[in-house]
Design an enzyme around this catalytic site. Structure first.
Site, PDB file in Angstrom:
ATOM      1  N   ASP A 299       1.840  44.280 -37.873  1.00 35.76           N
ATOM      2  CA  ASP A 299       1.070  45.291 -38.580  1.00 35.76           C
ATOM      3  C   ASP A 299       0.078  45.970 -37.642  1.00 35.76           C
ATOM      4  OD1 ASP A 299       0.479  46.573 -41.073  1.00 35.76           O
ATOM      5  OD2 ASP A 299      -1.364  45.402 -41.210  1.00 35.76           O
ATOM      6  N   GLU A 346       4.935  48.240 -36.642  1.00 33.39           N
ATOM      7  CA  GLU A 346       4.391  49.134 -37.683  1.00 33.39           C
ATOM      8  C   GLU A 346       3.605  50.219 -36.950  1.00 33.39           C
ATOM      9  OE1 GLU A 346       1.775  51.131 -39.376  1.00 33.39           O
ATOM     10  OE2 GLU A 346       0.666  49.229 -39.537  1.00 33.39           O
ATOM     11  N   ASP A 399       1.723  49.383 -49.197  1.00 36.47           N
ATOM     12  CA  ASP A 399       0.550  50.245 -49.333  1.00 36.47           C
ATOM     13  C   ASP A 399       0.852  51.552 -50.075  1.00 36.47           C
ATOM     14  OD1 ASP A 399      -1.333  48.613 -48.095  1.00 36.47           O
ATOM     15  OD2 ASP A 399      -0.876  49.364 -46.102  1.00 36.47           O
TER      16      ASP A 399
END
Length: 508
Positions: A299, A346, A399
């Protein structure tokens, strides 16, 4: 690492159905794997598995190494002879499709405490159990002692940050730690046992998945929480003030999600200290992560090129600055220590050429999100015709809203002009009337050249905004969605398998 053309489903284990208030590693998880295999899926993508802290976010954990014991299955504890069936037969009445974390944490902790007392008796005469437990102690030796002591002390201090525990414990003075290990010996052993049952259940579940052709795509946040065993155990690796509070914290600048940016609050790494010992903490972290997942999504990958540093004390992330990070040195060290790195980067948000260069040098596929694609630029990298093979295509991430929710928001009378334009372009691009917009998105991701295509389970189910997992910059109501028992039908698996096969992504 080279990946084969394939597809998968994004679903955190907390979203599984079941009687105990939160999805867990019990029967529903095994049924989900069976459904994935029937649907021809190669990947089950999950979020971080660590113990959750403030806000119940899997991205804010008390440890980068430990497991979330709320995921422990009471039914599997009964099967293991660590709980009596009667102790799990009548759980409290929990909401069916939302997690009430406060109640779940209390209930699960009570069961784990009972299981621990039973374990202490059982292990004295059960040779196989003792060998299995001792094997786990070796498996987790890189982190377990520090974590168990931290967790016991956190309980004793009612969750207060470690830098408020008093100078001796906060500074990890030898005498204070020795006294704590004596004073809280039983609590420390209990936390080791809690981790044992989590990893015992998780690794069995992962083995079941792998045997059926399903691989686990895990998730690793770039930063760790300040109130964590990681920072307490290795404070020298972080930028901290004399009293242990963060000197600077991480976040992102103002963007599409927030006009004032996102102030995450995680302490910043002291990259100089990490470089000096060959990035040993990172080697441990990635090695331990790859023991429990097959591939890991990293991430906020852009933070390995440069990260947004905000001086401590600011209420928003607006006054931060970009600081260069030694990502190339780090990944070189990881490759030397661990070999090929099965990583997905990501690479969303404010991306600069140095981030792309770092990603491409190590041959990590990046991410593309179809919901971001319809702003009007025909060369937007999130449009399927602009994808490269070295990418993972998503209908949406944790998200994002669900596809149906995203589309409905752009269809209501109050939609902005920009949102209405997005809707019109979306319909034209996909050649659809929007009646099954979620399947249109799934097909677009699957037919793209991206090496992996991933859909949120909410999108396969065609659910609206009520099933959204997280809204960035929102502190409440997140991470709680669960799907209902019976939602995963044979017909749904057959439909997903058909489109997966049509676009050359079938597992096996």
């Amino acid at each position: 690492m080279e990946f084969k053309r394939s597809s998968g489903i994004l679903l955190h284990p907390t979203s599984l159905p079941g009687r105990f208030g939160v999805g867990d590693l019990g029967p529903a998880a095994y049924r989900f794997i069976d459904w994935l295999a029937a649907a021809g899926q190669t990947f089950w993508q999950i979020m971080p598995l660590g113990p959750t802290g403030y806000g119940d976010s899997p991205y804010s954990s008390f440890s980068a190494f430990a497991g979330n014991t709320n995921l422990v299955s009471p039914e599997k504890l009964v099967e293991a002879g660590l709980l009596a069936d009667v102790e799990t037969r009548t759980p409290p009445e929990f909401p069916a499709v939302r997690v009430d974390y406060g109640r779940v944490i209390d209930y699960k902790r009570g069961l784990l405490e009972k299981a621990f007392q039973n374990f202490r008796t059982k292990v004295q005469s059960d040779e196989a159990l003792r060998r299995d437990y001792e094997g786990f102690l070796g498996f987790a030796s890189a982190w377990l002692d520090d974590y168990a002591l931290f967790a016991a002390l956190k309980d004793e201090h009612r969750g207060e940050p470690w830098n408020t525990w008093g100078a001796g414990l906060a500074r990890r003075e030898r005498a204070a730690l020795a006294d704590a290990r004596i004073d809280f010996a039983e609590q420390v052993e209990a936390h080791k046992f809690f981790q044992y049952v989590f990893f015992h259940q998780w690794l069995r579940l992962k083995k079941y998945a792998n045997e059926r052709g399903v691989r686990i795509l895990g998730d690793m946040p770039i930063f760790v929480a300040h109130n964590s065993a990681d920072v307490w155990a290795k404070p020298e690796l972080f930028k901290l003030e004399e009293g242990g509070a963060p000197a600077a914290v991480a976040g992102v600048p103002p963007d599409a999600f927030s006009e004032t940016g996102q102030l995450w609050g995680n302490p910043i790494y002291d990259w100089g200290r990490m470089r000096a010992d060959g990035f040993g903490w990172w080697v441990d972290r990635v090695r331990e992560t790859l023991k429990i997942v097959d591939v890991v999504r990293v991430d906020h990958f852009r933070g390995f090129a440069a990260y947004w540093e905000v001086p401590a004390g600011h209420e928003t992330a607006e006054r931060g600055r970009w600081v260069e990070a030694p990502g190339r040195e780090l990944f070189d060290a990881l490759k030397r220590a661990l070999g090929d790195l099965p990583i997905v980067a990501e690479d969303l948000g404010t991306i600069t050429p140095d981030v792309h260069a770092l990603r491409d040098e190590f041959r990590f596929p990046g991410m593309r999100v179809l919901q971001f694609a319809f702003g009007g630029d025909p060369h937007d990298t999130h449009l399927p015709h602009e994808y490269t093979r070295a990418s993972v295509a998503y209908t949406g991430t944790h998200d994002n809203d669900t596809v149906v929710g995203w589309f409905q928001q752009r269809s209501v009378a109050g939609a902005s002009a920009g949102e209405r334009r997005e809707r019109e372009l979306c319909l034209k691009y996909l050649g659809t009337d929007g009646a099954e917009i979620h399947w249109d998105f799934i097909r677009a991701a699957q037919m793209s050249v991206a090496v992996i295509a991933v859909a949120q389970l909410q999108d396969v189910l065609g659910l609206g905004s009520e099933a959204r997992m997280n809204t960035p910059a929102s502190a409440e109501g997140n991470w709680a969605w669960r799907f209902e028992e019976g939602a995963l039908t044979d017909g749904l698996a057959a439909r997903l398998r058909e489109t997966t096969s049509m676009y050359g992504r079938l597992a096996g």
